[in-house]
Design a protein around this motif. Structure first.
Motif, PDB file in Angstrom:
ATOM      1  N   PHE A 126      13.626  13.577   5.237  1.00 12.12           N
ATOM      2  CA  PHE A 126      12.848  14.211   5.370  1.00 12.12           C
ATOM      3  C   PHE A 126      12.033  13.877   3.695  1.00 12.12           C
ATOM      4  CE2 PHE A 126       8.915  16.850   4.435  1.00 12.12           C
ATOM      5  CZ  PHE A 126       8.144  16.664   4.852  1.00 12.12           C
ATOM      6  N   SER A 127      10.840  13.239   3.400  1.00 13.61           N
ATOM      7  CA  SER A 127      10.177  12.609   2.444  1.00 13.61           C
ATOM      8  C   SER A 127       9.588  13.844   1.975  1.00 13.61           C
ATOM      9  CB  SER A 127       9.656  11.850   2.598  1.00 13.61           C
ATOM     10  OG  SER A 127       9.010  10.874   1.274  1.00 13.61           O
ATOM     11  N   TYR A 128      10.261  14.617   1.463  1.00 14.42           N
ATOM     12  CA  TYR A 128      10.506  15.268   0.132  1.00 14.42           C
ATOM     13  C   TYR A 128       9.410  14.785  -0.675  1.00 14.42           C
ATOM     14  CZ  TYR A 128      13.669  18.295   2.349  1.00 14.42           C
ATOM     15  OH  TYR A 128      13.960  19.410   2.840  1.00 14.42           O
ATOM     16  N   SER A 129       9.234  13.631  -1.968  1.00 14.38           N
ATOM     17  CA  SER A 129       8.473  13.057  -2.447  1.00 14.38           C
ATOM     18  C   SER A 129       6.877  13.016  -2.046  1.00 14.38           C
ATOM     19  CB  SER A 129       8.854  11.617  -3.017  1.00 14.38           C
ATOM     20  OG  SER A 129       9.071  10.922  -1.987  1.00 14.38           O
ATOM     21  N   LEU A 130       7.073  12.287  -1.039  1.00 12.44           N
ATOM     22  CA  LEU A 130       5.532  12.189  -0.383  1.00 12.44           C
ATOM     23  C   LEU A 130       5.376  13.826  -0.051  1.00 12.44           C
ATOM     24  CD1 LEU A 130       3.434  10.059   1.170  1.00 12.44           C
ATOM     25  CD2 LEU A 130       4.828  10.428   3.141  1.00 12.44           C
ATOM     26  N   LEU A 131       5.853  14.049   0.383  1.00 14.41           N
ATOM     27  CA  LEU A 131       5.556  15.697   0.484  1.00 14.41           C
ATOM     28  C   LEU A 131       4.404  15.763  -0.663  1.00 14.41           C
ATOM     29  CD1 LEU A 131       4.103  18.047   2.354  1.00 14.41           C
ATOM     30  CD2 LEU A 131       6.556  18.964   2.016  1.00 14.41           C
ATOM     31  N   VAL A 132       5.235  16.148  -1.570  1.00 12.17           N
ATOM     32  CA  VAL A 132       4.759  16.579  -3.111  1.00 12.17           C
ATOM     33  C   VAL A 132       3.479  16.273  -3.705  1.00 12.17           C
ATOM     34  CG1 VAL A 132       5.656  17.143  -5.407  1.00 12.17           C
ATOM     35  CG2 VAL A 132       6.917  17.721  -3.585  1.00 12.17           C
TER      36      VAL A 132
END
Length: 159
Positions: A126-132
């Protein structure tokens, strides 16, 4: 009424239950071969029709068959045996999709079950950086639009 036949003998039986009851239930049975087998509750639904109508199919009801299929992948204990199996216990967890199962006798087997898959867990990649980044972009856009709306309201009030 409907009756069912399982091609293996049973020692014990229990039902899984999650903390909020949203996860599909399974019936866990201890077999005479000291293994734990999971039966989906939809296979034991008393509303299963012999000849399903279109409405039954739309509801997801499976045609009635008195013989319950034995699928090797449904053995919770896989190829292991729980020697002297006496009892199966299930415990809900904080995650709705997970249930802890303890089978014991002379031996002990403990595992986590997910009857409805892991619907409340994020994938490992899961891409946490994309979410942020997306959340920050939306916040900036909201502030910009809010400023423009206020400016337009002031102009409209002076006209």
């Amino acid at each position: 009424g409907q009756s069912y036949v399982l091609s293996t003998g049973l020692k014990t039986m229990t039902v899984t239950s999650s903390s909020l009851g949203m996860t599909a239930n399974q019936v866990l049975v201890g077999t005479l071969s000291d293994q734990v087998y999971a039966i989906d509750k939809k296979l034991l639904d008393p509303r299963r029709p012999v000849k399903p109508s279109a409405a039954d199919k739309e509801e997801g009801l499976i045609p009635y068959n008195e013989f319950l299929p034995i699928a090797p992948q449904k053995f919770v204990t896989h190829t292991h045996q729980v020697m002297g199996l006496k009892e199966i216990q299930c415990f809900p967890t904080r995650r709705e999709s997970s249930i802890l199962m303890l089978a014991h006798g002379i031996d002990v087997f403990y595992t986590r079950l997910m009857p409805s898959k892991s619907f409340d867990m994020l994938e490992d990649d899961f891409s946490y950086s994309l979410l942020v980044t997306t959340i920050l972009g939306l916040l900036i856009a909201a502030f910009v639009v809010n400023g423009k709306v206020k400016k337009d309201n002031v102009k409209r009030n002076w006209v």
